[in-house]
Design an enzyme around this catalytic site. Structure first.
Site, PDB file in Angstrom:
ATOM      1  N   GLU A 266      -1.732  -8.953   4.217  1.00 60.25           N
ATOM      2  CA  GLU A 266      -1.692  -9.342   5.638  1.00 60.25           C
ATOM      3  C   GLU A 266      -3.076  -9.548   6.241  1.00 60.25           C
ATOM      4  O   GLU A 266      -3.205 -10.148   7.306  1.00 60.25           O
ATOM      5  CB  GLU A 266      -0.891  -8.298   6.453  1.00 60.25           C
ATOM      6  CG  GLU A 266      -1.550  -6.919   6.613  1.00 60.25           C
ATOM      7  CD  GLU A 266      -1.332  -5.973   5.435  1.00 60.25           C
ATOM      8  OE1 GLU A 266      -1.084  -6.463   4.321  1.00 60.25           O
ATOM      9  OE2 GLU A 266      -1.438  -4.753   5.627  1.00 60.25           O
TER      10      GLU A 266
ATOM     11  N   CYS B 295       0.831  -1.198   0.000  1.00 59.24           N
ATOM     12  CA  CYS B 295       0.000   0.000   0.000  1.00 59.24           C
ATOM     13  C   CYS B 295       0.876   1.264   0.000  1.00 59.24           C
ATOM     14  O   CYS B 295       1.587   1.504  -0.960  1.00 59.24           O
ATOM     15  CB  CYS B 295      -0.992  -0.054   1.167  1.00 59.24           C
ATOM     16  SG  CYS B 295      -2.278   1.180   1.030  1.00 59.24           S
TER      17      CYS B 295
ATOM     18  N   HIS C 155      -3.672  -5.438   0.471  1.00 61.10           N
ATOM     19  CA  HIS C 155      -3.115  -5.828   1.777  1.00 61.10           C
ATOM     20  C   HIS C 155      -3.066  -7.345   1.923  1.00 61.10           C
ATOM     21  O   HIS C 155      -4.072  -7.968   2.288  1.00 61.10           O
ATOM     22  CB  HIS C 155      -3.952  -5.213   2.903  1.00 61.10           C
ATOM     23  CG  HIS C 155      -3.751  -3.746   3.030  1.00 61.10           C
ATOM     24  ND1 HIS C 155      -2.789  -3.190   3.850  1.00 61.10           N
ATOM     25  CD2 HIS C 155      -4.344  -2.712   2.396  1.00 61.10           C
ATOM     26  CE1 HIS C 155      -2.815  -1.882   3.729  1.00 61.10           C
ATOM     27  NE2 HIS C 155      -3.762  -1.562   2.852  1.00 61.10           N
TER      28      HIS C 155
END
Ligand code: XMP
Length: 528
Positions: free
Chosen positions: A178, A80, A176
């Site tokens: 994660e 990001c 993202h």
């Protein structure tokens, strides 16, 4: 190991957890950590991951990537903001997007990359390109990629969503990986750390225990004693078990009954801990002093601070009774530090993060400057799930290890506003019923955290022919593994009405029960 550079994203901790779950050790450094070159030399990482940020790289004075990172020539993955600042610093362009992209998106992989292993796709599109379900959350976007980089993937709203410099092993992803909403996110991170950075899987519970024992042995010298606050929760218990293995009787565990625990029967807990786990425990009754110090205080952050300070005062008083006490041990874990805006080992440098504090943990940052004892926090680099795994390895029973977390300030932050003994007693009673029924219905172990909250508002009710004008309690149950994000548990209506009936019938001063249906975010798990 991997170094994660934090630009101030709420997800940075999640990146670290994912990497550790893969079995690779990582640490989070702020982007402006002093002496970064020395740190890199000291840690000798295999690669870097750059986090997202609340900042915009299009503004002046936005956080940037240190030259030391580029000159290390190690692989880099920018996520990001991490991707945007990477692109910008290497000669690309970043602009505010026309449309804010937030939520699920379909990522179309248009070029092969080591970052996306074969068969990673969730499906193929009609052009035969692999499609991945990813999670986006950005305002800015890369609009021109730097020289030497190739475009790997795009989404409908974001034409430059993944870029790579194949030779230099530098990658940028706008989504993202994660967060769990990016379903294959962990595979992508795993590909980066294991295949691209060539890390070995070595971060396992026995290895973690070995490291912790070494850490403790190096710190505590012969004769020195350690005071430890045992709360009944898993973090302080694991800390005590580790210390006990090395210093035995020189560890003095203080169990403080502050009146904000779930049980009134703290003697029983102390007995189990000392007999079963052979801990040297001193039991202190301090309900009066805690409640007295909390009188008139209704601000959540202030309550946390008062509770933290009262704990420390008692520990200090106790320390005076032992001749060789040098250390105060705390079961602080990594997320306590990060959520409180403090970076482990770098407590003075939280310039950026400080802006984004959500809530300070009672055991972090509240220590008096002139405290005589030194702090030892062996678990401060571990996440909750890592603490649980080593707890099992140390021989703690499953139900102790997997009990729902209980916050350090106890029910003090589950009573909205000012804390009174009467409210504590009501809440304890309500919670006993709720948890008992969750266990009876075989739901407790399937839930990340469940508890009740006392609301100091009165509501009208009717029982028999009698009007009631009594208190309201809320019940909350959330599903979570990392406590950073959480979803409301859809408890069966029948179950909820059964529990509600029991509470109304058994707890006289309650006239209404509500169920909290908000997830985290937007709400936090605790109400205060
Ligand atoms: P929140 O409310 O921040 O909670 O979504 C996330 C997890 O942290 C626990 N929690 C605390 N634990 N001291 C603690 O030791 C605190 O001040 C504190 N505040 C929240 C909460 O119970 C949940 O598991």
């Amino acid at each position: 190991m991997i170094i994660i550079i934090d630009f101030g994203s709420q997800y940075t901790q999640l990146i670290a957890r994912r990497i550790r779950e893969i079995g690779v050790y990582c640490e989070i450094f702020y982007w402006d950590i002093p002496n970064i070159q020395e740190k890199i030399n000291e840690f000798s990482p295999n690669g870097f991951i750059l986090s997202g940020s609340v900042e915009s790289s299009t503004k002046i004075n936005s956080p940037y990537i240190s030259e030391s990172i580029f000159s290390s020539k190690l692989p880099i993955l920018g996520i990001c903001y991490g991707m945007q600042i990477l692109a910008l610093q290497l000669g690309g362009k970043v602009e505010k997007s026309k449309y804010r992209e937030f939520g699920e998106a379909k990522l179309e992989i248009i070029r092969k990359s080591l970052l996306f292993p074969n068969n990673i796709q969730d499906k193929f599109n009609n052009k035969g390109n692999p499609i991945l379900d990813v999670w986006m959350s950005h305002d800015d976007t890369v609009t021109s990629i730097p020289k030497g980089f190739s475009l790997i993937a795009k989404t409908q709203m974001c034409p430059l969503a993944v870029i790579e410099h194949t030779e230099k092993k530098i990658y940028g992803v706008q989504f993202h990986p994660e967060v769990t909403h990016t379903i294959k996110g962990k595979n992508i991170l795993s590909q980066f750390v294991l295949e691209i950075c060539q890390c070995q899987i070595s971060w396992t519970p026995p290895k973690i225990i070995e490291n912790l024992m070494q850490f403790i042995s190096n710190k505590i010298e012969k004769k020195e004693q350690v005071i430890l606050g045992l709360s009944g929760g898993i973090d302080s218990l694991v800390t005590a078990m580790l210390l006990n293995k090395i210093i035995g009787e020189r560890l003095i565990c203080i169990f403080i009954d502050n009146g904000l625990l779930y049980t009134n029967d703290t003697k029983k807990i102390v007995k189990i801990f000392s007999e079963k786990y052979k801990l040297n425990i001193k039991h202190i009754l301090a309900e009066d002093i805690f409640l007295q110090n909390l009188t008139g205080i209704s601000d959540p952050e202030e309550k946390r601070k008062v509770i933290g300070r009262t704990f420390i005062n008692i520990f200090e008083e106790q320390a005076l009774k032992y001749p060789y006490v040098k250390w105060l041990a705390q079961g602080t874990i990594y997320s306590d530090l990060i959520e409180s805006g403090i970076e482990s080992g770098n407590e003075s440098n939280f310039s950026l993060r400080k802006k984004n504090i959500i809530k300070s943990h009672h055991n972090v940052g509240g220590l008096p400057k002139n405290m005589k004892m030194q702090l030892i926090e062996p678990l401060k680099n571990l996440f909750k799930d890592e603490v649980r795994k080593i707890g099992l390895d140390l021989g703690l029973p499953y139900d102790v290890v997997y009990q729902h977390p209980f916050p350090g300030p106890g029910i003090g932050i589950r009573i909205i506003g000012e804390i009174k003994k009467e409210y504590c007693n009501i809440l304890r009673h309500v919670d006993r019923i709720f948890i008992e029924e969750l266990k009876n219905a075989n739901l407790y172990s399937k839930i990340g955290q469940a508890f009740s909250i006392f609301l100091p508002v009165r509501s009208v009710g009717i029982m028999g022919d009698e009007r009631k004008y009594n208190w309201v309690v809320a019940l909350r149950a959330v599903d979570t593994t990392d406590f950073m994000t959480a979803k409301v548990v859809k408890l069966p209506y029948d179950f909820l009405s059964y529990v509600s009936n029991r509470i109304i019938n058994e707890v006289r001063s309650i006239s209404r029960i509500v169920y909290d249906i908000t997830s985290k975010p937007p709400s936090t798990i605790e109400w205060e």
